[in-house]
Design a protein around this motif. Sequence first.
Motif, mmCIF file in Angstrom:
data_model
loop_
_atom_site.group_PDB
_atom_site.id
_atom_site.type_symbol
_atom_site.label_atom_id
_atom_site.label_comp_id
_atom_site.label_asym_id
_atom_site.label_seq_id
_atom_site.Cartn_x
_atom_site.Cartn_y
_atom_site.Cartn_z
ATOM 1 N N HIS A 47 35.108 20.584 48.970
ATOM 2 C CA HIS A 47 35.565 20.817 50.342
ATOM 3 C C HIS A 47 36.011 22.264 50.479
ATOM 4 C CE1 HIS A 47 35.514 16.537 51.539
ATOM 5 N NE2 HIS A 47 35.715 16.350 50.245
ATOM 6 N N CYS A 48 35.895 22.787 51.700
ATOM 7 C CA CYS A 48 36.185 24.205 51.903
ATOM 8 C C CYS A 48 37.663 24.477 52.158
ATOM 9 C CB CYS A 48 35.336 24.762 53.051
ATOM 10 S SG CYS A 48 35.526 23.890 54.621
ATOM 11 N N SER A 49 38.444 23.439 52.492
ATOM 12 C CA SER A 49 39.877 23.631 52.728
ATOM 13 C C SER A 49 40.573 22.286 52.639
ATOM 14 C CB SER A 49 40.126 24.258 54.108
ATOM 15 O OG SER A 49 39.757 23.349 55.128
ATOM 16 N N LYS A 52 29.186 35.601 39.761
ATOM 17 C CA LYS A 52 30.212 34.624 40.122
ATOM 18 C C LYS A 52 29.547 33.371 40.682
ATOM 19 C CE LYS A 52 34.159 33.969 43.233
ATOM 20 N NZ LYS A 52 34.982 34.575 44.319
ATOM 21 N N LYS A 53 29.895 32.198 40.140
ATOM 22 C CA LYS A 53 29.319 30.943 40.596
ATOM 23 C C LYS A 53 30.025 30.471 41.862
ATOM 24 C CE LYS A 53 26.825 31.143 36.986
ATOM 25 N NZ LYS A 53 25.473 31.662 37.101
ATOM 26 N N VAL A 54 29.269 29.817 42.737
ATOM 27 C CA VAL A 54 29.806 29.378 44.024
ATOM 28 C C VAL A 54 29.476 27.908 44.241
ATOM 29 C CG1 VAL A 54 29.713 29.709 46.522
ATOM 30 C CG2 VAL A 54 29.540 31.681 45.004
ATOM 31 N N ALA A 55 30.472 27.131 44.660
ATOM 32 C CA ALA A 55 30.253 25.733 45.038
ATOM 33 C C ALA A 55 30.230 25.646 46.560
ATOM 34 C CB ALA A 55 31.356 24.845 44.470
ATOM 35 N N ILE A 56 29.531 24.645 47.079
ATOM 36 C CA ILE A 56 29.315 24.509 48.516
ATOM 37 C C ILE A 56 30.102 23.320 49.053
ATOM 38 C CG2 ILE A 56 27.569 24.191 50.313
ATOM 39 C CD1 ILE A 56 27.350 26.825 48.807
ATOM 40 N N CYS A 57 30.742 23.499 50.204
ATOM 41 C CA CYS A 57 31.490 22.415 50.848
ATOM 42 C C CYS A 57 30.535 21.287 51.234
ATOM 43 C CB CYS A 57 32.214 22.944 52.084
ATOM 44 S SG CYS A 57 33.069 21.664 53.042
ATOM 45 N N SER A 58 30.917 20.048 50.940
ATOM 46 C CA SER A 58 30.058 18.903 51.245
ATOM 47 C C SER A 58 30.066 18.552 52.725
ATOM 48 C CB SER A 58 30.511 17.678 50.437
ATOM 49 O OG SER A 58 31.848 17.321 50.778
ATOM 50 N N GLU A 118 29.725 26.753 54.203
ATOM 51 C CA GLU A 118 30.976 27.330 53.713
ATOM 52 C C GLU A 118 31.114 27.124 52.204
ATOM 53 O OE1 GLU A 118 33.016 29.028 55.648
ATOM 54 O OE2 GLU A 118 31.812 28.612 57.450
ATOM 55 N N GLN A 119 31.795 28.069 51.545
ATOM 56 C CA GLN A 119 32.079 27.919 50.124
ATOM 57 C C GLN A 119 33.210 26.914 49.926
ATOM 58 O OE1 GLN A 119 32.608 31.519 47.854
ATOM 59 N NE2 GLN A 119 31.203 32.672 49.153
ATOM 60 N N ALA A 120 33.152 26.177 48.827
ATOM 61 C CA ALA A 120 34.188 25.193 48.520
ATOM 62 C C ALA A 120 35.379 25.867 47.856
ATOM 63 C CB ALA A 120 33.632 24.110 47.614
#
Length: 600
Positions: free
Chosen positions: A92-94, A60-66, A71-73
């Motif tokens: 963004h994470c939320s 599963k690919k994961v993006a990161i909150c800028s 935190e994951q995006a």
Amino acid sequence: MLTVLRVHLPSDIPIVGCELTPYVLLRRPDKSVSTDDVNEFGPVDGHFLRYKWYRIQSDKKVAICSVHPSEQATLQCMGCVKAKIPVGKSYHCSSKCFSDAWQHHRVLHERAASAVNENGNEEEELFGRFNSTGSGGLAISQSNSSLSNGTTPLYPAAVAQRNGGETWFEVGYAKTYTPTADDIGHVLKFECVVVDAETKLPAGHVNTLLTSRVIPAPSPTPRRLISVSGVDVTGHLDLDGRLSSSGTFTVLSYNILADAYATNELYSYCPSWALSWPYRRQNLLREIVGYRADIVCLQEVQSDHFDEFFLPELDKHGYQALFKKKTAEVFSGNGNTIDGCATFFRRDRFSHVKKYEVEFNKAAQSLIDALVPNAQRRSALNRLVKDNVALIVVLEAKFSNQGVDNPGKRQLVCVANTHVNIHQDLKDVKIWQVHTLLKGLEKIAASADIPMLVCGDFNSVPGSAPHALLALGKVDPMHPELAVDPLGILRPANKLLHQLPLVSAYSSFARIGAGLGFEQQRRRMDPNTNEPLFTNCTRDFIGTLDYIFYSADSLTVESLLELLDEDSLRKDTALPSPEWSSDHIALLAEFRCKPRTRRG
């Protein structure tokens, strides 16, 4: 035999480009406990330690909150995608994270057409590859071959283990490991085991630890150089990215916050991983090198960090270095952590002519011997003898001296780099140290008649007596700070003067109205003092302590590095932060030599 007692990482959040060094506690055969490494070439009692690093890649690919890189995006700003802003800054994470960051995030949209992220194309490529659905994200990058994470810097993709929905790739065989762009979003696993030197087989329990997901190094929007002479310098860059304007040179002054002072107690608002020296040193180096200044004046440089990091790293970028550490006579503790002033200059732009070292404690001892009665000397020494220093360097320019009255004459420049005493209840000591430095510079100026630059952290706000002495050449005898003079070292007040025609470089933003972005910079200046609103910004203090002064009869200011606004920094509470790794901001000015009128 050897036994591993404990393994842990100082920070469990790994950052691209920042070396991870596990803490490994051993019990040796003689029952002693040590953290010293035992490698294959120096086994102890027939055993040594073997290390391995793995990158754990989930299907599963994961993006990161800028904003919160740990935190994951969960959402992406499509405006960033349309504006072709580096894709990593769009996550963004939320929804709350996105709305809270909008005031600062929209600046990216506004500046997308005129300002490109320094590593924009590269970052977009990396994040794009990482978030793709193909198998490209599992490939080992060939772009980081300079990072040696073991005896062999690169590892074939075939060296892997499958475990359910995860693939473990071996990425390092050394005790330390430096995460690469391919590690972004993935967990790293560290293994440490005692091995029999003869059979090469494990002889004990395998100790492991897992990190958090690797995050990219935060990349603040680059600060622009703003013209104050009416000449648009932003378009005149050579292939190396440096200003190629004939006869000009740039000077950077920066208190980088020594690691010894960067404690979690003082800066509890800064994430521990962003406060760690392995992270900060890389971020500081990236920032300093990015400015491409011809002369670099750094304060709070620890002596061990100068020798082991800044000296060799900046040498790679063409800089020669000089260093003066604080005097050890008034310091108790580890000598390696004594900080000082470091001055670097580009070898292709300047050559070293002479160096002067100012040790304020020696001058203080001489003064006390002459002025203070024996019975009061102990208390006088305790007050006046401090470990502060100044480093004065005379350089000769190698570039064209356009605008100089005699083109065939050597063009010398004198650069003073200092860090004045910090204690606010010792205002007399601050004034005396600044006055002592200026009187020394006067002697140099009288003998050589050369342009002067006085840079550093003066721990004095605009309007203070030290600032008045620097900027006005004298101190009003009625200045309230002169009332604190228990040793009588400031009397008579009319002796607190000098003849150097010094002007603060950043006052040009208040005095000159030309140049792109000038109005924005004016709002970041104090109209009452003609100085920046701040150069130091912590949770408990904000104000200007750092300056670049220049001799106005021999130099003119061409451009200045833009100032930062407080709102953009307060999103992380204060400095230091993940983006900016010191509690001070860097100051940079471009100067041009002008025809001299010799002082009488």
